[in-house]
Design a protein around this motif. Sequence first.
Motif, PDB file in Angstrom:
ATOM      1  N   HIS A 228       0.832  -1.204   0.000  1.00 14.98           N
ATOM      2  CA  HIS A 228       0.000   0.000   0.000  1.00 14.98           C
ATOM      3  C   HIS A 228       0.867   1.256   0.000  1.00 14.98           C
ATOM      4  O   HIS A 228       0.577   2.215  -0.727  1.00 14.98           O
ATOM      5  CB  HIS A 228      -0.919  -0.007   1.230  1.00 14.98           C
ATOM      6  CG  HIS A 228      -1.774   1.212   1.364  1.00 14.98           C
ATOM      7  ND1 HIS A 228      -2.850   1.457   0.536  1.00 14.98           N
ATOM      8  CD2 HIS A 228      -1.689   2.274   2.218  1.00 14.98           C
ATOM      9  CE1 HIS A 228      -3.399   2.608   0.876  1.00 14.98           C
ATOM     10  NE2 HIS A 228      -2.714   3.124   1.894  1.00 14.98           N
ATOM     11  N   ARG A 229       1.944   1.241   0.790  1.00 17.56           N
ATOM     12  CA  ARG A 229       2.823   2.413   0.871  1.00 17.56           C
ATOM     13  C   ARG A 229       3.537   2.674  -0.454  1.00 17.56           C
ATOM     14  O   ARG A 229       3.833   3.823  -0.785  1.00 17.56           O
ATOM     15  CB  ARG A 229       3.840   2.208   1.994  1.00 17.56           C
ATOM     16  CG  ARG A 229       3.235   2.250   3.382  1.00 17.56           C
ATOM     17  CD  ARG A 229       4.291   2.112   4.453  1.00 17.56           C
ATOM     18  NE  ARG A 229       5.223   3.232   4.450  1.00 17.56           N
ATOM     19  CZ  ARG A 229       6.277   3.317   5.251  1.00 17.56           C
ATOM     20  NH1 ARG A 229       6.529   2.338   6.105  1.00 17.56           N
ATOM     21  NH2 ARG A 229       7.068   4.372   5.204  1.00 17.56           N
ATOM     22  N   VAL A 230       3.832   1.622  -1.190  1.00 14.25           N
ATOM     23  CA  VAL A 230       4.536   1.778  -2.471  1.00 14.25           C
ATOM     24  C   VAL A 230       3.733   2.632  -3.451  1.00 14.25           C
ATOM     25  O   VAL A 230       4.290   3.321  -4.312  1.00 14.25           O
ATOM     26  CB  VAL A 230       4.854   0.393  -3.076  1.00 14.25           C
ATOM     27  CG1 VAL A 230       5.259   0.498  -4.549  1.00 14.25           C
ATOM     28  CG2 VAL A 230       5.974  -0.278  -2.289  1.00 14.25           C
ATOM     29  N   LYS A 231       2.400   2.613  -3.306  1.00 10.64           N
ATOM     30  CA  LYS A 231       1.555   3.422  -4.182  1.00 10.64           C
ATOM     31  C   LYS A 231       1.876   4.914  -4.045  1.00 10.64           C
ATOM     32  O   LYS A 231       1.695   5.681  -4.985  1.00 10.64           O
ATOM     33  CB  LYS A 231       0.082   3.183  -3.851  1.00 10.64           C
ATOM     34  CG  LYS A 231      -0.389   1.757  -4.111  1.00 10.64           C
ATOM     35  CD  LYS A 231      -1.844   1.598  -3.696  1.00 10.64           C
ATOM     36  CE  LYS A 231      -2.328   0.184  -3.906  1.00 10.64           C
ATOM     37  NZ  LYS A 231      -3.736  -0.007  -3.454  1.00 10.64           N
ATOM     38  N   PHE A 232       2.375   5.287  -2.877  1.00 12.52           N
ATOM     39  CA  PHE A 232       2.650   6.699  -2.612  1.00 12.52           C
ATOM     40  C   PHE A 232       4.145   6.993  -2.470  1.00 12.52           C
ATOM     41  O   PHE A 232       4.554   8.154  -2.514  1.00 12.52           O
ATOM     42  CB  PHE A 232       1.925   7.132  -1.326  1.00 12.52           C
ATOM     43  CG  PHE A 232       0.468   6.779  -1.307  1.00 12.52           C
ATOM     44  CD1 PHE A 232      -0.465   7.583  -1.959  1.00 12.52           C
ATOM     45  CD2 PHE A 232       0.021   5.633  -0.663  1.00 12.52           C
ATOM     46  CE1 PHE A 232      -1.803   7.250  -1.948  1.00 12.52           C
ATOM     47  CE2 PHE A 232      -1.318   5.298  -0.652  1.00 12.52           C
ATOM     48  CZ  PHE A 232      -2.242   6.104  -1.298  1.00 12.52           C
ATOM     49  N   ASP A 233       4.948   5.960  -2.284  1.00 10.49           N
ATOM     50  CA  ASP A 233       6.389   6.139  -2.091  1.00 10.49           C
ATOM     51  C   ASP A 233       7.138   5.025  -2.825  1.00 10.49           C
ATOM     52  O   ASP A 233       7.294   3.924  -2.315  1.00 10.49           O
ATOM     53  CB  ASP A 233       6.722   6.113  -0.595  1.00 10.49           C
ATOM     54  CG  ASP A 233       8.198   6.391  -0.322  1.00 10.49           C
ATOM     55  OD1 ASP A 233       8.965   6.577  -1.280  1.00 10.49           O
ATOM     56  OD2 ASP A 233       8.574   6.396   0.873  1.00 10.49           O
ATOM     57  N   LYS A 234       7.598   5.316  -4.029  1.00 12.39           N
ATOM     58  CA  LYS A 234       8.240   4.310  -4.874  1.00 12.39           C
ATOM     59  C   LYS A 234       9.568   3.820  -4.294  1.00 12.39           C
ATOM     60  O   LYS A 234      10.082   2.775  -4.702  1.00 12.39           O
ATOM     61  CB  LYS A 234       8.474   4.873  -6.279  1.00 12.39           C
ATOM     62  CG  LYS A 234       7.203   5.290  -7.008  1.00 12.39           C
ATOM     63  CD  LYS A 234       6.246   4.113  -7.174  1.00 12.39           C
ATOM     64  CE  LYS A 234       4.980   4.546  -7.918  1.00 12.39           C
ATOM     65  NZ  LYS A 234       4.003   3.425  -8.009  1.00 12.39           N
ATOM     66  N   SER A 235      10.147   4.550  -3.341  1.00 15.74           N
ATOM     67  CA  SER A 235      11.418   4.130  -2.752  1.00 15.74           C
ATOM     68  C   SER A 235      11.264   2.855  -1.927  1.00 15.74           C
ATOM     69  O   SER A 235      12.253   2.207  -1.577  1.00 15.74           O
ATOM     70  CB  SER A 235      11.984   5.240  -1.867  1.00 15.74           C
ATOM     71  OG  SER A 235      11.161   5.461  -0.728  1.00 15.74           O
ATOM     72  N   LYS A 236      10.023   2.483  -1.617  1.00 12.85           N
ATOM     73  CA  LYS A 236       9.780   1.281  -0.830  1.00 12.85           C
ATOM     74  C   LYS A 236       9.669   0.021  -1.692  1.00 12.85           C
ATOM     75  O   LYS A 236       9.437  -1.076  -1.162  1.00 12.85           O
ATOM     76  CB  LYS A 236       8.482   1.437  -0.017  1.00 12.85           C
ATOM     77  CG  LYS A 236       8.488   2.606   0.969  1.00 12.85           C
ATOM     78  CD  LYS A 236       9.542   2.419   2.044  1.00 12.85           C
ATOM     79  CE  LYS A 236       9.510   3.569   3.048  1.00 12.85           C
ATOM     80  NZ  LYS A 236      10.572   3.430   4.070  1.00 12.85           N
ATOM     81  N   LYS A 237       9.860   0.145  -2.994  1.00 13.38           N
ATOM     82  CA  LYS A 237       9.710  -1.011  -3.885  1.00 13.38           C
ATOM     83  C   LYS A 237      10.718  -2.109  -3.559  1.00 13.38           C
ATOM     84  O   LYS A 237      10.406  -3.295  -3.618  1.00 13.38           O
ATOM     85  CB  LYS A 237       9.853  -0.587  -5.344  1.00 13.38           C
ATOM     86  CG  LYS A 237       8.665   0.220  -5.865  1.00 13.38           C
ATOM     87  CD  LYS A 237       8.799   0.527  -7.344  1.00 13.38           C
ATOM     88  CE  LYS A 237       8.688  -0.728  -8.179  1.00 13.38           C
ATOM     89  NZ  LYS A 237       8.691  -0.437  -9.631  1.00 13.38           N
ATOM     90  N   GLN A 238      11.941  -1.715  -3.224  1.00 15.31           N
ATOM     91  CA  GLN A 238      12.961  -2.710  -2.909  1.00 15.31           C
ATOM     92  C   GLN A 238      12.615  -3.455  -1.619  1.00 15.31           C
ATOM     93  O   GLN A 238      12.818  -4.673  -1.526  1.00 15.31           O
ATOM     94  CB  GLN A 238      14.331  -2.050  -2.780  1.00 15.31           C
ATOM     95  CG  GLN A 238      15.482  -3.041  -2.645  1.00 15.31           C
ATOM     96  CD  GLN A 238      16.838  -2.363  -2.715  1.00 15.31           C
ATOM     97  OE1 GLN A 238      16.940  -1.157  -2.913  1.00 15.31           O
ATOM     98  NE2 GLN A 238      17.884  -3.148  -2.547  1.00 15.31           N
TER      99      GLN A 238
END
Length: 259
Positions: A228-238
């Motif tokens: 869910h957070r990745v939708k708003f913060d792409k740095s969390k993809k890893q």
Amino acid sequence: MTRTKFTIRKKNGKLRHIVAPSVKLKAYQRKLLKTKFEPLLNDLLAKSGLYEIFHGFRHRKNSVTAASYHIGYKATVMFDLANFFDTVTNEHIKRGGYTLTESEIQYCLHDDYCAQGFPTSPTLCNIALIPFIKTIRSGLSAEFEDFALTIYADDIQVSINRTDKDSWHKVRTIVTEAAETHKFAINPNKTRVRFAKYGARRILGVNVTDTGITATRKTNRKVRAVAHRVKFDKSKKQVLGGLRTWQLCKPPRGISYML
């Protein structure tokens, strides 16, 4: 070769003592680890018949390979060694089958113990644990016809096919007395028993069932939250990628369960 000592606070509020080696010292320790200590550990484990019992800090082994040995058992008793790294001394390592040279003592130990932060400490700790685990295996063999025994860092797991109170108390006695004999300490607050009849047994962060291994609810919730957070913060993809890999509960590449 310098080193820096500091503390960090653990989740339970207690302090963890870390000794960070200098760049030069770390490079020297890593060289010793690859060229000497890791091959030595493998040789000692093979000679003692404990090669498949140790899973922490070893090539092509992880918590999943350890947990897989407990598939299908009725009960699992889990133990934690108290203040593990800080209590493993040069004498423990010597009893494990290797005598450190003077330079190795100087550069791989801190105040005569295996400091957290040294690359060599996990492998030296494994060497130090060999006599202790041999004693546990001997005690279990005398009491139980069928059991599984694994160790991952400072976590010990014993599975049996009995569920009566006397049997798992016997396991606890065997492990506790072995710890006292070899000058280790079991943390009583982290000793726990899990029974298969009540559902999956959580071992080393994964769920062990009668037929296999699955991710825990905690892991699944983390994956959903980070997704869910990745939708708003792409740095969390890893981070999400790492969690999804862990969620799959895979052993190291090229390794099957219980090898």
